[in-house]
Each structure stands twice: as structure tokens, then as C-alpha cells.
Design an enzyme around this catalytic site. Structure first.
Site, mmCIF file in Angstrom:
data_model
loop_
_atom_site.group_PDB
_atom_site.id
_atom_site.type_symbol
_atom_site.label_atom_id
_atom_site.label_comp_id
_atom_site.label_asym_id
_atom_site.label_seq_id
_atom_site.Cartn_x
_atom_site.Cartn_y
_atom_site.Cartn_z
ATOM 1 N N SER A 1 -1.304 11.072 1.854
ATOM 2 C CA SER A 1 -1.202 9.656 1.010
ATOM 3 C C SER A 1 -2.038 9.711 0.167
ATOM 4 O O SER A 1 -3.288 8.825 0.117
ATOM 5 C CB SER A 1 -1.558 8.595 2.168
ATOM 6 O OG SER A 1 -1.137 7.431 1.866
ATOM 7 N N GLY B 1 0.933 -1.329 -0.097
ATOM 8 C CA GLY B 1 -0.046 0.004 -0.092
ATOM 9 C C GLY B 1 0.851 1.325 0.058
ATOM 10 O O GLY B 1 1.881 1.300 -0.611
ATOM 11 N N SER B 2 0.479 2.343 0.822
ATOM 12 C CA SER B 2 0.898 3.467 0.794
ATOM 13 C C SER B 2 2.575 3.648 1.128
ATOM 14 O O SER B 2 3.281 4.517 0.705
ATOM 15 C CB SER B 2 0.301 4.530 1.252
ATOM 16 O OG SER B 2 -0.982 4.808 0.763
ATOM 17 N N THR B 3 2.971 2.680 2.061
ATOM 18 C CA THR B 3 4.328 2.733 2.335
ATOM 19 C C THR B 3 5.330 2.406 1.105
ATOM 20 O O THR B 3 6.342 2.770 1.135
ATOM 21 C CB THR B 3 4.739 1.517 3.497
ATOM 22 O OG1 THR B 3 4.211 0.241 2.877
ATOM 23 C CG2 THR B 3 3.922 1.766 4.633
#
Lengths: 577, 109
Positions: A334, A279-281
Site C-alpha cells: 500500500s 484511502g488505499s482501497t
């Protein structure tokens, strides 16, 4: 000489002569055969006790040691009344007599009755004085801290062979050669010393793990597991400059003293074996590529006002509409739409180059078993949606450790380090025979990019960012949240109720003492990384900083009391809140 | 002559006793060695027992000094906790130059 005296002398002489003849018979004629029998009677072969090396944490605290626990065997051919023996042994060994009886009646000359029994049990068995029973020296691997660092240490089988973790990876150092030693004994069984060692010890291992930090991490994971009723949690804490793993924990966990009593899934080291869509990481790749390739600056603006973007026929949405955002704000809030727009501007080749530079799709090289390289598709295999999906951390599978390593590169000034769990191997005498090289790193980002990324990640952990709950009083935190949907195995589509929530960050942001990732699988009630994983990060970081005596940054900015050893009151200025 | 006769007798006596003395010396030596071997054997067994006892004690120590255990005891029984970092200030210690000391880091084999 009278007759009587002559008779006595003759008898004595004859007797001595007989003795002399017998001696000749024993010492010369039958010498070979008799000396062989004597050797058999006087010597006793004994297995050399093989002890595995000890495993220590970085401060020399024992995490895995050996205890002498002899194993009981029997020779069924010698046992005269198996029924009676089985009952007697059953009481002492606390085992069902039927099981023992089955072994006592076996058609073999050697059968194990009990492995690795406690010394008091061994003494009780010896007191029974049963013919046909015997003990062989044996050791039992013992993990005195119980479940602490179970996934790092791993465990051994009944024959002390390492099966998982460091026990398996460093098997060749930990084990020592065995063999037999032959002891000379007299008729009463007293042993005469003939030199040689009765035991051999393997090399010891010093880990990079800190027991204190590990305990802090595990305590918080237990709390989080209970709070979020999650399926699993993983946390890894690493020194970003050297790649030394300071703590690594998974929940659920197991007790390495009794690994067989736990499900295999509990024994899995999710930190390095389990793949998930980050995901956003994963937006670190997009941001680093854009800044390094100068495709965008932190203040470059992207229109995200529609809150949705179509890539390859599929719509990628933001959680809510943001308006026009700078690259810094895209990271801070994000924004998926913004991230996709930046990635599309970069193009597949340039984007993929940074995926590879950060080491995704290949093993980090950590010295633990079962590490997965992850799954990254090269651009030639991409579909129309892939680039958009990869920009926001989908269509790519990574391990928590790979994500952590990528953020460590930002923390340490742009170097990709090799994570490792062992710092040194010591000989039984305590000499260092192998030191793990911590300088094995590769420069992947420029200092300018690192500085800009840090600024953006600091903004994430602010009131306007997605990870306001990751803050630590007195120290700045930089990091990134991640929230991804899991695939529902029933429908084969992304689930609306099962998520992976994560947070990865560094603290203190400008001079990080450690980088850490927290990944929570299937939390209940809430699912955003900023709400679920970020508070866990904060709780761990707060305790870890106190444990490591890392000062608050706001105090460092002020003049503080300076005391020189041996010189009183060498004070430049004192300012205490 | 008298002197020679006496000397001869002494030599004869010595020659007569010498084999006995030699045999008994050898027996005495060998039995001493065996006695020593017994003692060493006992010491070796004692050493093994002590090593085992030591490892049991190390295990107990490691269990008792477990950070987790200590933390639980400290927080629940004595009421200790982690320091409130907002109420701590740090004292920097500037160490004066120290004389050369042997480093333990150079123990590589």
C-alpha cells in the site's frame, strides 16, 4: 249464527282489519322511510383490516410480519362521567389518567385513546362495558428478529406507512387497498354473512439477505465495536456475480419495533448514505487503469525509496520507506508514493475514465432509500493536488457499497453489477409477481486485468502484505486495506487521532463465494485497516464459509471421497489428513 | 259423478292449502338462508380469529427460531460452535439422473 258468535267474529275481523291496515301503512305507505331505518339498524360499517405484506429472508424466514392490535377510540359526547372512565381506563391501559381525561373531554366526536393495544388489554377494556368506547381493527408491524437487519428492513409509522429501508422502497407492493365492508347484523349484534373479505393483504417481499449470514456479521460487528470503541462500523457482504446483498449491517443500530426511541444517527444506513474518503482501497482504480491501459505491468518497477512525493505543492508520504517497488508490491504494501507515480503516468483523463467506469460519483442503484452518489470531481475542477490525492483515495468521497461493487468486479471476472436487496415480490397467494433481474451487469475490465489484480490483492493478504490478519485458514483471501484520516471539524484539517479503517476482500479468492467490506469509523488505540478491519473480515469470513459449507481449497485439491446416491463405496481415492 | 265430486273437493282443498304451503315454503326457505348466513357469519369470524392466532403463532415461531437466539442457546447452553474447518473433509454426492419433476420456478403470474 247466534249473536255472540257474530260479535266475536266481528271483533276478530275488525282486529285483523286494523292489523291489515297497519301492515299497509308499514309496508306500502311508510316503506321507504322504515326500510332506511332498518338498513341503518341492521348494517354495520367496518374498516377492512389492511395487512402489509410479509418480508422474508432468502430462505423464507419471516423478518417483518403483522399482528392484529386493535385501536381504542372514544366518542366524548357519549361519555357520561369522564373522570371515572379515565381512572378505569388508566388502570387497564397503564396510562396516566390525566392524559386519558384530556381526550375524553375533547370537543370532537372521535378521539384515539390508545393505538394498537394487545388483545388481552382490548378484552379488559371490553369487560368494563363503557358506553362511548369502541375498537377499530388495526395491525402492528412486528419485527420478530429485533435489531437484526434493521437498516435493511427500515420501519413504519403509527399508520403502517413505510418510512425507511425496504418498508419504504417497496411500499407500493407491501400495502393493500383498504376501504369499508358493510355487515348485516341482528338485534343482538350477531353478524350475517353477505360475502366479501374483511381484510386485504399486500404483496410479500423476499430479500436477498440470509438471516444466518446477517446474524454472523452483526455478532462480529458488535464484538468489533466493543473492542475498538469505534464511533460506527459498517459491513456489507455481497454475491459478486449477481449483486445480491447477503448481509448488510451498521453499528450503532436500532430496534425497528421501537424506532422512535433511538437517535436518528442510529437509524442511518451508513453503508449507502455515509460518504468517506476511501484511502488505499481506492488504489484499485489506479491499478486497474494502469493494467488495462498497459501503462504498467505487475512487475513494472517504481522508485519509492524516498518515501515521499510532492504533488501540487503538497507532500504525500508512505508510512515508511520501501525502496524500489513493483506495481504488485505497491498494492501489497500500500505504497502511496508508488500509487501516485503510477497515476501520474496514467494522466488525469485516463485515470478519471476508470473512476467513472467503476461507478464512483453515481448511485449504484440499490433498492434502498437514501443512497448517496458520492462526490467525484471531474478533471476540469481538479487542483494541482487532486490527481495525486485521488490515486491514494483522498479528494474523493464514496460509500462503502461503491467500494464493494468495484471489488466485486474483480471477483466476478470484470463485470460491474447492480447491488440489490430484494429478489422477488410475491402475491398474497404466493405467486411470483416480480423477480429482480440479477443479470444487469456491464463488462468493465478484461480477464487479463482481473487476473493480475487478483494476484496483487492476494499478495495483500499474505505475510508481507498489509492485511496478514485477514487470512482465513484453508482458503485464500484477496483484498485491500484502507486507512484514512478524518477531517477535524475544529481545525478543518486532517485529524491525527480520528481515522477510518477499512478492509474489502473476496473469499475464496479464485472463485469467490462473496465479497465483503468492513469500514470502521474512529477506532481507538489502533487505526490501520490491516490491524482493525482486516481481523473483523477474517472472523466473519471464517464463520460465513462454515455456515455456507464452502470447502477448504486445500481439501479440494486432493482426491476426496465421492459417494453416488444409491451406489455404495464408489470411491476413487480417499485421503484424509 | 261421485268421482268428479270427490275430485273437485280434493282440488278445492289443494287450492285452499296451496297459498299456505307456498307462504310457509317461502318463509322456511328464507329462514334457512338466514340460518345459513348466521352460520357463515360465525365461520367468518372464526376464520378471522384463526388468522389472527396464526399470525401470533408465526411471530412466536419467528422469534424462537431466530438464528441469533438459536446460536446463543447452542453455544452457551449446549456448548456447540461453528465447525473447525481445518478438521472437516467434504463428501461429494454425485446425484444420479432423476425423473422430470415439476418446477416451482414457473409460477410467475
Amino acid at each position: 249464527m247466534n249473536k255472540r258468535a257474530l260479535l266475536v267474529a266481528t271483533i276478530v275481523f275488525v282486529m285483523f282489519f286494523v292489523v291489515f291496515l297497519r301492515l299497509i301503512d308499514l309496508m306500502l305507505l311508510d316503506h321507504e322511510k322504515l326500510s332506511r331505518i332498518a338498513r341503518i339498524q341492521q348494517t354495520k360499517g367496518q374498516e377492512i383490516l389492511v395487512r402489509r405484506g410479509t418480508i422474508y429472508d432468502r430462505n423464507g424466514r419471516e423478518l417483518a410480519i403483522n399482528l392484529e392490535r386493535p385501536s381504542l377510540y372514544c366518542d366524548p359526547k357519549i361519555i357520561t362521567s369522564p373522570q371515572k372512565v379515565a381512572y378505569s381506563l388508566g388502570r387497564v391501559l397503564k396510562k396516566r389518567h390525566r392524559l386519558i381525561l384530556k381526550n375524553l373531554k375533547a370537543d370532537r366526536r372521535f378521539v384515539w385513546l390508545a393505538r394498537k393495544v394487545k388483545p388481552e388489554v382490548a378484552e379488559a377494556v371490553q369487560r368494563l362495558k363503557i358506553e362511548g368506547l369502541g375498537f377499530l381493527p388495526d395491525t402492528k408491524r412486528f419485527y420478530p428478529k429485533g435489531t437484526l437487519a434493521a437498516h435493511v428492513l427500515g420501519f413504519v409509522d403509527i399508520d403502517n406507512r413505510g418510512l425507511e429501508g425496504v418498508e419504504h422502497t417497496y411500499e407500493k407492493y407491501l400495502v393493500a387497498d383498504g376501504g369499508r365492508v358493510y355487515l348485516t347484523r341482528d338485534a343482538r349484534g350477531n353478524i350475517l354473512y353477505r360475502g366479501g373479505d374483511y381484510e386485504s393483504v399486500g404483496d410479500s417481499i423476499v430479500l436477498t439477505i440470509d438471516e444466518g449470514l446477517q446474524a454472523i456479521v452483526e455478532e462480529e460487528l458488535d464484538r468489533a465495536l466493543k473492542k475498538w470503541q469505534a464511533e460506527a462500523i459498517t459491513a456489507i457482504m455481497m454475491d459478486p456475480y449477481t449483486g445480491e446483498i447477503l448481509a448488510l449491517a451498521n453499528r450503532p443500530t436500532f430496534d425497528p419495533n421501537r424506532p422512535g426511541r433511538f437517535r436518528p444517527s442510529y437509524r442511518r444506513n451508513r453503508a449507502i448514505t455515509d460518504l468517506y474518503e476511501p484511502g488505499s482501497t481506492f488504489k484499485i482504480v489506479m491499478a486497474a487503469a494502469a493494467l488495462e491501459e498497459r501503462v504498467a505491468g505487475l512487475n513494472s518497477r517504481f522508485d519509492c525509496s524516498e518515501g515521499v512525493i510532492e504533488v501540487g505543492g503538497k507532500k504525500i508520504r508512505d508510512s515508511h520507506k520501501h525502496g524500489v517497488l513493483t506495481l504488485k508490491e505497491i498494492i501489497q504494501k500500500s505504497s502511496n508514493v508508488g500509487a501516485v507515480k503510477v497515476a501520474l503516468k496514467l494522466g488525469p483523463e485516463r485515470f478519471f475514465r476508470y473512476v467513472e467506469l467503476f461507478g464512483f460519483g453515481r448511485k449504484t442503484g440499490i433498492d434502498l432509500t437514501g443512497e448517496s452518489p458520492g462526490i467525484v470531481k471531474p478533471p476540469r475542477e481538479w487542483s494541482g493536488t487532486t490527481q495525486g490525492a485521488m490515486a491514494i483515495g483522498y479528494e474523493v468521497m464514496v460509500t462503502p457499497l461503491q467500494i464493494l461493487r468495484a471489488y466485486a468486479a474483480v471477483a466476478n471476472g470484470g463485470y460491474l453489477v447492480r447491488p440489490h436487496i430484494v429478489s422477488a415480490v410475491l402475491s398474497p397467494e404466493g405467486l411470483i409477481i416480480k423477480k429482480v433481474n440479477s443479470t444487469d451487469k456491464e463488462k468493465i475490465l478484461s480477464s487479463r486485468t482481473v487476473k493480475l489484480l487478483k494476484e496483487a490483492f492476494k499478495a495483500v493478504v499474505s505475510e508481507d502484505g498489509t492485511a496478514a490478519q485477514a487470512t482465513v485458514p484453508g482458503n485464500t483471501v484477496a483484498g485491500k486495506t484502507g486507512t484514512t484520516r478524518l477531517i477535524d471539524p475544529k481545525t478543518g484539517r486532517y485529524s491525527y487521532k480520528d481515522f477510518v479503517s477499512s478492509f474489502v476482500g473476496m473469499v475464496p479468492a479464485d472463485n469467490p463465494a462473496f465479497v465483503m467490506i468492513v469500514v470502521i469509523w474512529k477506532p481507538k488505540h489502533k487505526y490501520y485497516g490491516g490491524e482493525v478491519a482486516a481481523p473483523v473480515f477474517s472472523d466473519i469470513a471464517r464463520k460465513a464459509l462454515a455456515y455456507r459449507y464452502i470447502p477448504r481449497e486445500d481439501i479440494l485439491k486432493k482426491n476426496i471421497l465421492v459417494v453416488s446416491r444409491g451406489i455404495k463405496n464408489n470411491i476413487s481415492a480417499v485421503e484424509v489428513e | 259423478m261421485i268421482h268428479n265430486r270427490r275430485g273437485g273437493a280434493v282440488i278445492k282443498l289443494i287450492l285452499f292449502l296451496l297459498p299456505f304451503v307456498l307462504v310457509f315454503s317461502i318463509i322456511w326457505l328464507r329462514s334457512s338462508i338466514t340460518a345459513l348466513e348466521y352460520q357463515l357469519g360465525q365461520l367468518q369470524l372464526q376464520k378471522i380469529r384463526l388468522i389472527n392466532e396464526k399470525s401470533e403463532l408465526i411471530a412466536k415461531r419467528a422469534e424462537l427460531t431466530s438464528v441469533r437466539k438459536v446460536e446463543v442457546l447452542a453455544s452457551k447452553r449446549i456448548g456447540l460452535g461453528y465447525t473447525d474447518r481445518t478438521r472437516v473433509f467434504y463428501v461429494k454426492e454425485v446425484a444420479p439422473p432423476v425423473p422430470y419433476t415439476a418446477s416451482l420456478n414457473n409460477q410467475e403470474r
